[in-house]
Scaffold this active site. Structure first.
Site: not given
Ligand code: NAD
Ligand code: UDP
Length: 339
Positions: A124, A148, A152
């Protein structure tokens, strides 16, 4: 080639699964559904008109992961699974370190055990902390302001150490800026639990009438109109970045760290106006206090992504808002209530 997508039922994961399958990859989704609905998978299956193998399990459970690798020969992992709520991470840091850091370490161990050494990790822009200048390049100093962000940074470091210990690993760290919008079908999108923390879902819920007004966190920043400036990127563009990364991962001889952003910054007020235009709805707002930990401006220099992944964000802010509105207006309660 079989690709394991951890967190493939989530917001970015579900969009990426669509594009991977359209690009000809075979996909296995691994998710514990902590922050996702099974309905998202059903909707993805409808978009691509085929069924997807989903393995329900938790990253931290070695046996859950092993069951995937026992059954399938996986060539690469796209690792989205993780918790992402900044505020919650401040209150429950150990939950974040356990899930995001420990979970990623267990994943790498199991991968190595089955000789799968190719991973694309969701990092991120938060790892840049409060950058001294913008646009942000990949070699800027790294700093996290909350657990958080630190989770990362830690996983990035772990993956670099894994590479040092065994340079046959192929590792790409993708640093996302602010993903927004939804698939053009309007059938999959972001479905936050409870009150949204992020700007776009909050604007969308205000436009659809679920929230009375949006609080604009500060109008006294040193920006074009005093409100915070961010690099909003269409989630489908972001998903495409993963397909391009996967297409090229075998060619790289070092750990690749790549920004995925548009290179353009929009203020909160600009986002409100763009959403009003796309939805033809009024978005009521009030100026409120700055939110603790927020920075004034954050946007990417995306030129390295162009150079090494041949990737560039294509979709405009208007498309982000139009697609986000289609999803929100067709699914005012997200996936909730659907079994
Ligand atoms: P999201 O919460 O929609 O998706 C994450 C998924 O991971 C969910 O379906 C959740 O059920 C699953 N999950 C969480 N912990 C788990 C575990 N221990 N075992 C199995 N499954 C698990 O989030 P997103 O927005 O799709 O983000 C995806 C990734 O991108 C994340 O790692 C997040 O930190 C990163 N990210 C997101 C953003 C944003 O703004 N959305 C920005 C930068 C980075
Ligand atoms: N923001 C806002 N009101 C909200 C949510 C966010 O004014 O209800 C602002 C926030 O201060 C920042 C921008 O919108 O300037 C993007 O915030 P978001 O939480 O979506 O992303 P991040 O701060 O993590 O980049």
């Amino acid at each position: 080639m079989k690709i394991l997508v951890t967190g493939g039922a989530g917001y970015i994961g579900s969009h990426t699964v669509v594009l991977l399958i359209e690009a000809g990859y075979e996909v296995i989704v691994f998710d514990n559904f902590y922050n996702a609905s099974k309905e998202s998978i059903r909707r993805v299956e409808k978009i691509i008109n085929q069924s997807i193998e989903v393995i329900e399990g938790d990253l931290r459970n070695r046996d859950d992961l092993k069951s995937v690798f026992e059954k399938h020969t996986i060539s690469s992992v796209i690792h989205f699974a993780g918790l992402k709520a900044v505020g919650e991470s401040v209150e429950k840091p150990l939950k974040y370190y356990d899930n995001n850091v420990n979970g990623s370490a267990v994943l790498c161990e199991v991968m190595a055990e089955y000789d799968c050494k190719s991973i694309i990790f969701s990092s991120s822009a938060t790892v840049y902390g409060d950058p001294h200048t913008t646009p942000i390049l990949e070699d800027f100093p790294l700093f996290a302001t909350n657990p958080y962000g630190r989770s990362k940074l830690m996983v990035e470091e772990i993956l670099r150490d894994v590479y040092v210990s065994d340079n046959t690993w192929k590792i790409i760290l993708l640093r996302y800026f602010n993903p927004v919008g939804a698939h053009e079908s309007g059938t999959i999108g972001e479905d936050p639990n409870g009150i949204p923390n992020n700007l776009m879902p909050f604007i969308a819920q205000t436009a659809v009438g679920k929230r009375e007004y949006l609080s604009v966190f500060g109008d006294d920043y040193d920006t074009k109109d005093g409100t915070g400036v961010r690099d909003y990127i269409h989630v489908v563009d972001l998903a495409k970045g993963h397909v391009n990364a996967l297409d090229r991962i075998e060619n790289f001889k070092e750990v690749m760290t790549v920004n995925l952003g548009t290179g353009k910054g929009y203020s909160v007020l600009e986002m409100i106006r763009a959403f009003e235009k796309a939805s033809n709805k009024k978005v009521a707002y009030k100026i409120a206090q700055r939110r603790a930990g927020d920075i004034a401006t954050c946007f990417a220099d995306p030129s390295y992504a162009k150079e090494v992944l041949d990737w560039k964000a294509e979709k405009s802010i208007d498309q982000m808002c139009e697609d986000g509105w289609r999803w929100q207006s067709q699914n005012p309660n997200g996936y909730k209530g659907i079994v």
